[in-house]
Design an enzyme around this catalytic site. Structure first.
Site, PDB file in Angstrom:
ATOM      1  N   GLU A 218      -0.805  -5.394  20.835  1.00 60.87           N
ATOM      2  CA  GLU A 218      -2.043  -5.707  20.152  1.00 60.87           C
ATOM      3  C   GLU A 218      -2.548  -4.496  19.373  1.00 60.87           C
ATOM      4  OE1 GLU A 218      -4.706  -7.224  23.167  1.00 60.87           O
ATOM      5  OE2 GLU A 218      -3.033  -8.169  24.210  1.00 60.87           O
ATOM      6  N   GLU A 336     -12.486 -11.471  19.139  1.00 55.29           N
ATOM      7  CA  GLU A 336     -12.734 -11.814  20.536  1.00 55.29           C
ATOM      8  C   GLU A 336     -14.003 -11.112  20.996  1.00 55.29           C
ATOM      9  OE1 GLU A 336     -10.803 -11.154  25.011  1.00 55.29           O
ATOM     10  OE2 GLU A 336      -9.567 -10.860  23.221  1.00 55.29           O
TER      11      GLU A 336
END
Length: 421
Positions: A218, A336
Site C-alpha cells: 500500500e 479510508e
C-alpha cells in the site's frame, strides 16, 4: 504543516495511556526500560543529523544500517540499487496543462530539505522520539499495523467493514493479473475528530484471499494524529504518506509504517519517510499532488516504489511474499477513514478534502492518470474500473475519463452531515 511518509497506512494508534498516579514506580521503571530499548532499536547511528523547521530530526544513516537488515531473513541479502526494468513511460514528463485541464499540480517538497541533505550512501530516517512511543497503546505496538481494513467490494457481507469502524470510497479492478499500479493524488489536510481516528488516500495492491493468506502493498498519504509528538495543531492537522508491506501474514506480524520494521528496503537519500511535506491543496485554491508508482521487477521479482517522476525510493524483496510473488489479483485506489462513533454518532472525520466528489476540481479530492502495469511491463489504463463505498451519504466516489487526466475519479466527503447522522 504536513507529514509525508512514503510507506503507508491503515491502523490507528490509541492516544490513551494509564495515568501516572495509577502506575507503580516498578511499572514506570519497566516502561522506561522498554522505551529506551525500543528507541535504541529504531534509531540507528547517524552519519549526519538535520533538524527541520518543524522540529523533526532527520538522521542520515548508512544504507546497510536500516532496520530491515536486523531481521535474519535479510542476513545475506544483496541490496539491489536500481530496478532492472521500469514500466513504459514511467518517467515521462508530466503533460498536465493548466490551460486545457482544470488546474495544474504544483511541486511538493519536504520541509527538512531547507536545512540540509543526506550524503550519498545514506538514507534519511525521521528520528523516533520518546513521546512517539508513549502515545502508542504499547511500546511494541508503535508503528505496527493491527487491523484488517482492506475494502472488500465483492464481499457477501457489505456491512462487515462499516461495523469494524473503517469506511472507504474507492475505485478498483480485479479479475486479471496486475504487476503494478500508478496514480496522481492531490494532498489535503482533512480534519480528524478523534485522536484514535485517521484519514488516508492510497493505492492497494492485493494478492490472495481476504483471510489469513492476504498479501498487500500500500502507498499513499495519511492524516494520523496520534503519530505526532508536537502540539495539538500537529496532532490533528498532519498529513502522512505511507507504504506498507503486509507480506504473507495478513497484518499479523510484518505490517508496519515506513522503516519501522523489516520489510521495505530504501535506497534513496533524498526522501524521508515520515517527514513533513509542504504545501497542500486548498479549497477553491491551488492544488498540490503526488504521483506514486508501484511495480514488480520481472527479473528479480522485487516490488519497487517510485515517488514523482524522479525518486525511486526502494523495494520490497520478493521473498517476503507468497501470492504477490507472482502478481496482484486486485488493485484499489481511494480513501479510508476510521469511524469510531465515540459520541454515538458518525464521525465528522473528513476523507480527502472533506467535500463530496460532485463539487469537482479545486474542491473535491481526486485520483488522476490511474494506470496498471500489465504482463508486458507496460503502463495502461485499467479496464472495467468499478467503484465501492459503504455509505455514499458520508463518503462517495465518481469516476470519469478523458483529456490529460486519463482515467480519474473524485472521492471523499465530510462524514457526519444531515444525510449521514
Amino acid at each position: 504543516m504536513l507529514r509525508f511518509l512514503v510507506m503507508l497506512v491503515l491502523f490507528s494508534m490509541e492516544m490513551a495511556v494509564p495515568s501516572t498516579a495509577s502506575r507503580s514506580k516498578s511499572n514506570l521503571s519497566t516502561q522506561n526500560h522498554e522505551v529506551q530499548a525500543q528507541l535504541k532499536l529504531l534509531n540507528k547511528p547517524a552519519v549526519k543529523s538535520i533538524k527541520g523547521p518543524d522540529g523533526d530530526i532527520i538522521d542520515c544513516i548508512k544504507l546497510a544500517h536500516q532496520p530491515a537488515f536486523a531481521h535474519p531473513l535479510f542476513k545475506n541479502h544483496k541490496i539491489q540499487m536500481t530496478p532492472n526494468f521500469h514500466p513504459e513511460r514511467a518517467f515521462a514528463e508530466s503533460k498536465v496543462s493548466s490551460n486545457t485541464e482544470p488546474g495544474s499540480s504544483r511541486k511538493i517538497t519536504q520541509v527538512w530539505h531547507l536545512n540540509g541533505r543526506c550524503p550519498e550512501g545514506t538514507i534519511p530516517m525521521r528520528r523516533t522520539k520518546e513521546d512517539d512511543l508513549l502515545r502508542a497503546s504499547s511500546v511494541k505496538a508503535f508503528g505496527k499495523k493491527r487491523h484488517k481494513t482492506i475494502p472488500q467490494p465483492r464481499s457477501a457481507d457489505p456491512d462487515l467493514f462499516s461495523q469494524s469502524g473503517h469506511q472507504h470510497a474507492i475505485a478498483y479492478v480485479d479479475g486479471d493479473k496486475y504487476y503494478g499500479a500508478k496514480a496522481t493524488i492531490n494532498v489535503w489536510e482533512p480534519k480528524i475528530q478523534q485522536p484514535n481516528e485517521f484519514s488516508l488516500s492510497q493505492i492497494w495492491l492485493l494478492g490472495g484471499s481476504f483471510g489469513e493468506d492476504l498479501n498487500s502493498i500500500e502507498a499513499g498519504w495519511q492524516a494520523l494524529p496520534s503519530y505526532l509528538t508536537t502540539s495539538n495543531y500537529f496532532l490533528f492537522d498532519s498529513i502522512f504518506n505511507s507504504l506498507e508491506c503486509l507480506c504473507s501474514d495478513a497484518y499479523q506480524a510484518t505490517g508496519c509504517y515506513n522503516l519501522l520494521c523489516s520489510g521495505f528496503i530504501q535506497i534513496n537519500n533524498e526522501i524521508a519517510m515520515g517527514a513533513s511535506i509542504y504545501p497542500i491543496s486548498g479549497y477553491h485554491s491551488s492544488q498540490y499532488d503526488i504521483s506514486l508508482l508501484v511495480w514488480k521487477d520481472p527479473k528479480e521479482g522485487n516490488w519497487w516504489l517510485q515517488f514523482g517522476n524522479n525518486y525511486v525510493l526502494g523495494y520490497w524483496p520478493a521473498f517476503l511474499f507468497s501470492y504477490l510473488s507472482d502478481s496482484a489479483s486486485m488493485i484499489e485506489w481511494g480513501g479510508e477513514v476510521v469511524n469510531s462513533e465515540s459520541d454515538g454518532q458518525h464521525t465528522s472525520t473528513q476523507m480527502g478534502s472533506g467535500h463530496f466528489p460532485n463539487e469537482g476540481f479545486g474542491k473535491a479530492s481526486y485520483f488522476k492518470n490511474i494506470q496498471i502495469v500489465d504482463g508486458s511491463n507496460n503502463l495502461r489504463v485499467p479496464k472495467g474500473l468499478e467503484t465501492f463505498t459503504e455509505q455514499s451519504s458520508c463518503y462517495d466516489v465518481e469516476t470519469g475519463k478523458g483529456g490529460n487526466w486519463g482515467s480519474y475519479f473524485y472521492y471523499g466527503g465530510p462524514g457526519r452531515n444531515p444525510n449521514c447522522p
